[in-house]
Design a protein around this motif. Structure first.
Motif, mmCIF file in Angstrom:
data_model
loop_
_atom_site.group_PDB
_atom_site.id
_atom_site.type_symbol
_atom_site.label_atom_id
_atom_site.label_comp_id
_atom_site.label_asym_id
_atom_site.label_seq_id
_atom_site.Cartn_x
_atom_site.Cartn_y
_atom_site.Cartn_z
ATOM 1 N N LYS A 13 -6.067 -26.891 77.541
ATOM 2 C CA LYS A 13 -4.769 -27.416 77.153
ATOM 3 C C LYS A 13 -3.881 -26.233 76.775
ATOM 4 C CE LYS A 13 -4.344 -31.575 75.383
ATOM 5 N NZ LYS A 13 -4.412 -32.827 74.571
ATOM 6 N N ALA A 14 -2.619 -26.331 77.118
ATOM 7 C CA ALA A 14 -1.693 -25.248 76.820
ATOM 8 C C ALA A 14 -1.356 -25.232 75.331
ATOM 9 C CB ALA A 14 -0.416 -25.408 77.640
ATOM 10 N N PRO A 15 -1.262 -24.040 74.729
ATOM 11 C CA PRO A 15 -0.914 -23.973 73.303
ATOM 12 C C PRO A 15 0.423 -24.620 72.961
ATOM 13 C CG PRO A 15 -1.847 -21.893 74.033
ATOM 14 C CD PRO A 15 -1.637 -22.722 75.268
ATOM 15 N N ASP A 16 1.344 -24.706 73.935
ATOM 16 C CA ASP A 16 2.641 -25.299 73.597
ATOM 17 C C ASP A 16 2.604 -26.817 73.543
ATOM 18 O OD1 ASP A 16 2.643 -26.000 76.284
ATOM 19 O OD2 ASP A 16 4.381 -24.770 76.820
ATOM 20 N N THR A 17 1.418 -27.421 73.744
ATOM 21 C CA THR A 17 1.273 -28.859 73.499
ATOM 22 C C THR A 17 0.988 -29.154 72.030
ATOM 23 O OG1 THR A 17 -1.113 -28.867 73.952
ATOM 24 C CG2 THR A 17 0.359 -29.232 75.830
ATOM 25 N N VAL A 18 0.744 -28.120 71.223
ATOM 26 C CA VAL A 18 0.340 -28.310 69.830
ATOM 27 C C VAL A 18 1.530 -28.689 68.961
ATOM 28 C CG1 VAL A 18 -0.598 -27.149 67.788
ATOM 29 C CG2 VAL A 18 -1.644 -26.778 70.031
ATOM 30 N N VAL A 19 1.322 -29.712 68.132
ATOM 31 C CA VAL A 19 2.303 -30.121 67.124
ATOM 32 C C VAL A 19 1.561 -30.320 65.810
ATOM 33 C CG1 VAL A 19 3.916 -31.168 68.745
ATOM 34 C CG2 VAL A 19 2.067 -32.560 67.790
ATOM 35 N N GLY A 20 2.308 -30.595 64.757
ATOM 36 C CA GLY A 20 1.702 -30.835 63.462
ATOM 37 C C GLY A 20 0.994 -32.179 63.406
ATOM 38 N N PRO A 21 0.185 -32.394 62.380
ATOM 39 C CA PRO A 21 -0.649 -33.601 62.313
ATOM 40 C C PRO A 21 0.123 -34.890 62.123
ATOM 41 C CG PRO A 21 -0.763 -32.385 60.259
ATOM 42 C CD PRO A 21 -0.031 -31.511 61.220
ATOM 43 N N HIS A 22 1.360 -34.805 61.636
ATOM 44 C CA HIS A 22 2.152 -36.008 61.398
ATOM 45 C C HIS A 22 3.413 -36.037 62.252
ATOM 46 C CE1 HIS A 22 -0.626 -36.335 58.139
ATOM 47 N NE2 HIS A 22 -0.084 -35.367 57.449
ATOM 48 N N ASP A 23 3.511 -35.134 63.213
ATOM 49 C CA ASP A 23 4.684 -35.090 64.076
ATOM 50 C C ASP A 23 4.666 -36.237 65.087
ATOM 51 O OD1 ASP A 23 5.538 -32.830 62.774
ATOM 52 O OD2 ASP A 23 4.984 -31.431 64.375
ATOM 53 N N ALA A 26 4.464 -33.072 47.351
ATOM 54 C CA ALA A 26 4.811 -33.905 48.501
ATOM 55 C C ALA A 26 4.417 -33.256 49.809
ATOM 56 C CB ALA A 26 6.309 -34.190 48.508
ATOM 57 N N ALA A 27 4.363 -31.936 49.839
ATOM 58 C CA ALA A 27 4.023 -31.240 51.073
ATOM 59 C C ALA A 27 2.606 -31.548 51.515
ATOM 60 C CB ALA A 27 4.185 -29.733 50.895
ATOM 61 N N ALA A 28 1.700 -31.724 50.574
ATOM 62 C CA ALA A 28 0.307 -31.994 50.923
ATOM 63 C C ALA A 28 0.125 -33.409 51.441
ATOM 64 C CB ALA A 28 -0.590 -31.766 49.714
ATOM 65 N N ASP A 29 1.066 -34.320 51.088
ATOM 66 C CA ASP A 29 0.989 -35.689 51.583
ATOM 67 C C ASP A 29 1.677 -35.783 52.942
ATOM 68 O OD1 ASP A 29 -0.284 -36.369 49.233
ATOM 69 O OD2 ASP A 29 1.604 -36.786 48.219
ATOM 70 N N ALA A 30 2.969 -35.577 52.948
ATOM 71 C CA ALA A 30 3.771 -35.449 54.164
ATOM 72 C C ALA A 30 3.411 -36.441 55.254
ATOM 73 C CB ALA A 30 3.667 -34.023 54.704
ATOM 74 N N GLY A 31 2.925 -37.606 54.860
ATOM 75 C CA GLY A 31 2.466 -38.553 55.868
ATOM 76 C C GLY A 31 3.574 -39.150 56.703
ATOM 77 N N THR A 32 4.818 -39.107 56.209
ATOM 78 C CA THR A 32 5.896 -39.711 56.966
ATOM 79 C C THR A 32 6.861 -38.675 57.504
ATOM 80 O OG1 THR A 32 7.182 -39.998 54.927
ATOM 81 C CG2 THR A 32 5.795 -41.829 55.614
ATOM 82 N N THR A 33 6.572 -37.396 57.322
ATOM 83 C CA THR A 33 7.470 -36.374 57.847
ATOM 84 C C THR A 33 7.132 -36.098 59.290
ATOM 85 O OG1 THR A 33 6.051 -34.556 57.158
ATOM 86 C CG2 THR A 33 7.706 -35.286 55.599
ATOM 87 N N ARG A 77 7.263 -30.229 55.651
ATOM 88 C CA ARG A 77 6.433 -30.781 56.726
ATOM 89 C C ARG A 77 5.168 -29.931 56.899
ATOM 90 N NH1 ARG A 77 6.371 -27.959 61.339
ATOM 91 N NH2 ARG A 77 5.329 -28.902 63.151
ATOM 92 N N ILE A 78 4.049 -30.593 57.222
ATOM 93 C CA ILE A 78 2.824 -29.877 57.540
ATOM 94 C C ILE A 78 2.822 -29.571 59.031
ATOM 95 C CG2 ILE A 78 0.311 -29.963 57.594
ATOM 96 C CD1 ILE A 78 0.369 -31.783 55.211
ATOM 97 N N GLY A 79 2.722 -28.300 59.355
ATOM 98 C CA GLY A 79 2.669 -27.886 60.749
ATOM 99 C C GLY A 79 1.238 -27.709 61.214
#
Length: 299
Positions: free
Chosen positions: A117-127, A62-69, A79-81
């Protein structure tokens, strides 16, 4: 290799997606996916050997899918970060596709347009991506992101530039166009809002991307295709961009370079322009590098 980081925000652990699609835990081999790993050829070779041996422990599929997390996911949901930790800087290139320059009515630049862009703007791909308070022109941009694997300064050739690349990933250069263009000053106000840099899902090592100028990119909003392009249309190639940047900034392992977006952004469309609103769903992908999905929410 496909390297990624999984777990709750701030507690991600390193992982690898193997050729069978099984997610493997790397935490007993390396502490994280970061500049220290990407700049260490011997340590990367150790990861490759462990992957080839098949001895790495598996993690839930499920971690590799994580499309709704999202950012609030529980640790067990894996969650994928963002695929890279402790990014030193994010250097971005504006107006780097011929079709995007045409749709915005801009002249083709003679040299790369550079912003940060500041590094603190980075989030995971599904966040979750937050629409800033007062925003009416939040826009999308699918991009090929380059992750640096060795210190790059005053590079002489494009071959040296590609040799400095550790790998590639997917970026959404979320932008607020009023803040960026209509509020005076530089672009940074419209580029550095909270959550404006979804990154991932994976870092695909450079040996698996033989030609970064042959990668299709696509983006959907609420299921409708908005961007459908290729890195072949870039004005300045990946190699050119990395070499060019090395004349002005020192790129270090773990730094990220976002290489621009193709046509199809809201800003380039006819009125009323379909800027993003609360509840919209954005999906994007770069061929071979994985797919992102974000739900927009008002800040």
């Amino acid at each position: 290799m496909k390297l990624l980081r999984v777990g709750s925000v701030g507690a991600e652990r390193p992982a690898l997606l193997d050729e069978s699609g099984t997610l493997r835990d790397l935490s007993e081999i390396v502490p994280d996916i970061d500049g220290d790993l990407l700049g260490n050829a011997a340590l990367l070779d150790r990861v490759r050997r462990a992957a080839a041996d098949g001895a790495l422990p598996a993690l839930p599929r499920a971690a590799a899918d994580a499309g709704t997390t999202g950012a609030g996911a529980e640790p067990e949901s894996l969650r994928i970060g963002p695929p890279v930790a402790r990014i030193g800087k994010i250097v971005c290139i504006g107006l780097n596709y011929h079709d995007h320059a045409r749709e915005t009515g801009a002249a083709v630049p003679e040299e790369p347009i550079v912003f940060l862009k500041a590094p603190d703007t980075v989030v995971g791909p599904h966040d979750t991506v937050l629409i800033p308070r007062g925003s009416t022109k939040t826009d999308w941009e699918v991009e090929l992101a380059v992750v640096i694997g060795r210190t790059a300064r005053y590079l002489e050739t494009e071959e040296e530039a590609l040799a400095a690349v550790a790998g590639y990933t997917v970026a959404n250069d979320v932008s607020e166009r009023e803040f960026q263009i209509e509020r005076g000053g530089q672009w940074d106000k419209g580029k550095n809002c909270e959550t404006f840099s979804p990154l991932g899902p994976w870092l695909v090592t450079a040996d698996e991307v033989p030609d970064p100028q042959a990668l299709p990119l696509r983006l959907w909003v609420n299921g409708q295709v908005r961007q459908d392009g290729s890195t072949a249309d870039q004005i300045f190639s990946v190699a050119h961009v990395v070499r060019y940047l090395s004349r002005f900034v020192t790129l270090r392992p773990g730094d990220v370079v976002c290489t621009g977006t193709p046509a199809g952004v809201a800003m380039g469309m006819a009125e009323p322009k379909p800027y993003l609103r609360d509840g919209d769903v954005v999906e994007l992908e770069v061929a071979g590098l994985g797919r992102q999905r974000q739900v927009l929410k008002s800040a």
